[in-house]
Design a protein around this motif. Sequence first.
Motif, PDB file in Angstrom:
ATOM      1  N   GLN A 193      30.477  15.876  88.769  1.00 15.64           N
ATOM      2  CA  GLN A 193      31.777  14.894  88.620  1.00 15.64           C
ATOM      3  C   GLN A 193      32.242  15.101  87.181  1.00 15.64           C
ATOM      4  N   LYS A 194      33.637  14.765  87.207  1.00 14.97           N
ATOM      5  CA  LYS A 194      34.436  15.063  85.852  1.00 14.97           C
ATOM      6  C   LYS A 194      33.744  14.148  84.844  1.00 14.97           C
ATOM      7  N   GLN A 195      33.600  12.846  85.133  1.00 13.37           N
ATOM      8  CA  GLN A 195      33.133  11.797  84.275  1.00 13.37           C
ATOM      9  C   GLN A 195      31.517  12.360  83.806  1.00 13.37           C
ATOM     10  N   ASP A 196      30.810  12.832  84.585  1.00 17.36           N
ATOM     11  CA  ASP A 196      29.777  13.195  84.006  1.00 17.36           C
ATOM     12  C   ASP A 196      29.494  14.401  83.113  1.00 17.36           C
ATOM     13  N   ILE A 197      30.480  15.501  83.451  1.00 17.70           N
ATOM     14  CA  ILE A 197      30.639  16.632  82.418  1.00 17.70           C
ATOM     15  C   ILE A 197      30.962  15.998  81.089  1.00 17.70           C
ATOM     16  N   GLU A 198      32.197  15.191  81.115  1.00 19.31           N
ATOM     17  CA  GLU A 198      32.700  14.438  80.020  1.00 19.31           C
ATOM     18  C   GLU A 198      31.689  13.613  78.952  1.00 19.31           C
ATOM     19  N   ALA A 199      30.855  13.072  79.931  1.00 18.96           N
ATOM     20  CA  ALA A 199      29.942  11.985  79.054  1.00 18.96           C
ATOM     21  C   ALA A 199      28.877  13.011  78.298  1.00 18.96           C
ATOM     22  N   LEU A 200      28.412  14.150  79.134  1.00 23.78           N
ATOM     23  CA  LEU A 200      27.583  15.176  78.163  1.00 23.78           C
ATOM     24  C   LEU A 200      28.311  15.892  77.191  1.00 23.78           C
ATOM     25  N   ILE A 220      25.654  25.320  81.450  1.00 30.66           N
ATOM     26  CA  ILE A 220      26.378  25.737  82.548  1.00 30.66           C
ATOM     27  C   ILE A 220      25.813  24.335  83.559  1.00 30.66           C
ATOM     28  N   MET A 221      26.952  23.611  84.132  1.00 35.92           N
ATOM     29  CA  MET A 221      26.686  22.508  84.894  1.00 35.92           C
ATOM     30  C   MET A 221      26.487  22.973  86.423  1.00 35.92           C
ATOM     31  N   ASP A 241      18.703  17.249  81.784  1.00 34.46           N
ATOM     32  CA  ASP A 241      19.868  16.698  82.493  1.00 34.46           C
ATOM     33  C   ASP A 241      19.801  17.008  83.773  1.00 34.46           C
ATOM     34  N   PRO A 242      20.051  15.977  84.692  1.00 31.15           N
ATOM     35  CA  PRO A 242      20.098  16.394  86.124  1.00 31.15           C
ATOM     36  C   PRO A 242      21.315  17.144  86.574  1.00 31.15           C
ATOM     37  N   HIS A 243      22.546  17.092  85.830  1.00 32.14           N
ATOM     38  CA  HIS A 243      23.833  17.794  86.130  1.00 32.14           C
ATOM     39  C   HIS A 243      23.793  19.047  85.705  1.00 32.14           C
ATOM     40  N   VAL A 244      22.619  19.687  84.717  1.00 34.58           N
ATOM     41  CA  VAL A 244      22.717  20.791  84.000  1.00 34.58           C
ATOM     42  C   VAL A 244      21.932  21.957  85.117  1.00 34.58           C
ATOM     43  N   GLU A 245      22.588  22.950  85.370  1.00 35.51           N
ATOM     44  CA  GLU A 245      21.977  24.003  85.877  1.00 35.51           C
ATOM     45  C   GLU A 245      21.319  24.982  84.938  1.00 35.51           C
ATOM     46  N   ARG A 246      21.654  25.413  83.827  1.00 38.56           N
ATOM     47  CA  ARG A 246      21.271  26.433  82.620  1.00 38.56           C
ATOM     48  C   ARG A 246      21.757  26.199  81.431  1.00 38.56           C
ATOM     49  N   VAL A 247      20.934  26.506  80.468  1.00 30.27           N
ATOM     50  CA  VAL A 247      21.305  26.426  79.111  1.00 30.27           C
ATOM     51  C   VAL A 247      20.944  27.912  78.371  1.00 30.27           C
ATOM     52  N   MET A 248      21.901  28.299  77.644  1.00 33.30           N
ATOM     53  CA  MET A 248      21.782  29.735  77.077  1.00 33.30           C
ATOM     54  C   MET A 248      22.115  29.622  75.662  1.00 33.30           C
ATOM     55  N   LEU A 295      29.049  18.486  66.915  1.00 30.98           N
ATOM     56  CA  LEU A 295      29.475  19.582  67.567  1.00 30.98           C
ATOM     57  C   LEU A 295      30.931  19.714  68.436  1.00 30.98           C
ATOM     58  N   ARG A 296      31.552  20.819  68.151  1.00 31.96           N
ATOM     59  CA  ARG A 296      32.675  20.882  69.220  1.00 31.96           C
ATOM     60  C   ARG A 296      32.442  21.328  70.527  1.00 31.96           C
ATOM     61  N   VAL A 297      33.029  20.816  71.426  1.00 32.13           N
ATOM     62  CA  VAL A 297      32.809  21.343  72.951  1.00 32.13           C
ATOM     63  C   VAL A 297      33.843  21.754  73.557  1.00 32.13           C
ATOM     64  N   GLY A 298      33.819  23.034  74.188  1.00 37.36           N
ATOM     65  CA  GLY A 298      35.062  23.354  74.927  1.00 37.36           C
ATOM     66  C   GLY A 298      34.576  23.551  76.297  1.00 37.36           C
ATOM     67  N   ILE A 299      35.297  22.852  77.329  1.00 38.84           N
ATOM     68  CA  ILE A 299      35.188  22.741  78.614  1.00 38.84           C
ATOM     69  C   ILE A 299      36.065  23.810  79.386  1.00 38.84           C
ATOM     70  N   THR A 300      35.172  24.571  80.140  1.00 34.74           N
ATOM     71  CA  THR A 300      35.860  25.528  81.065  1.00 34.74           C
ATOM     72  C   THR A 300      35.632  25.257  82.620  1.00 34.74           C
ATOM     73  N   ASN A 301      36.518  24.850  83.258  1.00 37.09           N
ATOM     74  CA  ASN A 301      36.363  24.599  84.721  1.00 37.09           C
ATOM     75  C   ASN A 301      36.486  25.761  85.654  1.00 37.09           C
ATOM     76  N   GLY A 302      35.473  26.375  85.956  1.00 32.86           N
ATOM     77  CA  GLY A 302      35.695  27.441  86.840  1.00 32.86           C
ATOM     78  C   GLY A 302      35.717  27.249  88.499  1.00 32.86           C
ATOM     79  N   VAL A 303      35.515  27.976  89.421  1.00 37.37           N
ATOM     80  CA  VAL A 303      35.729  27.514  90.891  1.00 37.37           C
ATOM     81  C   VAL A 303      34.131  27.138  91.036  1.00 37.37           C
ATOM     82  N   GLY A 304      34.092  25.869  91.414  1.00 33.08           N
ATOM     83  CA  GLY A 304      32.809  25.517  91.847  1.00 33.08           C
ATOM     84  C   GLY A 304      31.680  24.988  90.503  1.00 33.08           C
ATOM     85  N   CYS A 305      31.987  25.686  89.483  1.00 32.49           N
ATOM     86  CA  CYS A 305      31.226  24.961  88.560  1.00 32.49           C
ATOM     87  C   CYS A 305      31.988  24.958  86.970  1.00 32.49           C
TER      88      CYS A 305
END
Length: 337
Positions: A10-17, A4-5, A56-63, A26-36
């Motif tokens: 920023q979009k470019q930081d999400i894509e870089a990760l 969870i970001m 990673d400074p852009h990461v809120e939580r990992v599960m 790994l395959r990565v699926g990106i879901t853009n919610g409201v705010g995160c």
Amino acid sequence: MVVIMKPGTQKQDIEALAQKFESQGLRVGITNGVGCSILGLVGDTTALDMDKIAIDPHVERVMRVQEPYKKANRKFHPEDTVVDVNGVKVGGGNFAVIAGPCSVESAEQVTGIARDVKASGAKMLRGGAFKPRTSPYSFQGMGEEGLDLLLEAKKATGLPIVSEIMAPRYAEVFEEKVDLVQVGARNMQNFDLLKEVGKLSKPILLKRGLANTYEEWIMSAEYIMAAGNENVILCERGIRTFETYTRNTLDLSAIPAIRKMSHLPIIVDPSHAAGMYWMVEPLAIAATAIGCDGLIIEVHNDPPHAKCDGQQSLTPEHFDQVMKKVESLRAWRNTMD
Ligand code: PEP
Ligand code: MN
């Protein structure tokens, strides 16, 4: 695994990760919610370090959405594993009782007990040669000589032998002499030892640590399996709780829980759980009724003079009575399964 970001990343930081994970296969699926935004990682994430991702400074939580264990996981191996200990099967409906003294003390003692427990229906002989004692002044076991006495008892009775390994340097001698290599509660997270026994061709009896969760216990089995040895039997032997009346608290929930989590066989040690001989019988009965794959019970010909754990050892006569009850319970369970 789900990452969870932080809100506003920023979009470019999400894509870089995301690219970083993709470069690890790994395959990565990106879901853009409201705010995160949320990254869903698909593939083998067992080797990923969650703590490193969380830095990673852009990461809120990992599960994790899947368990960190693969080889021991029931999900990827729905059938029960049957472990063959020199002809004695454990798991998948095969029930086996292991019995014998806490420590090997002499040839007469261990061969005599072996004959008695065999006559009562035990399928394997236990006996400690290297003992993990709380005090350095207590009897430490007979060492390799103890293993040789177990071999003599095996010759006399045909019972496969079970003994505890305490250090990686004994791997070779256990490979040669012991049929089922026990890793004791105190060594459940001795990772060097786990890796070493993972290289053996002999099956392993992995006892639950004194204060370990089911997941930690299965992860220790995973160490052994990842090193190449998939023949692991788990053993619930009681855990530390606030209760001091018993030596440990037997956690019977471990049996249905482990059955759900893993395909490995699970047996129960009522002797070390109770710490008192008179409580071994009811706990053995309860464990059998709930569906464990076997029991390991301490039996001594002269409990008051045992060099170790006499207070929780059954006499051969008492063991015989317990076996009769356990066998009739097994017959009852067979009508249910
Ligand atoms: C034993 O089996 O004698 C023993 C020391 O067991 P645990 O590791 O469960 O205490
Ligand atoms: Mn003991």
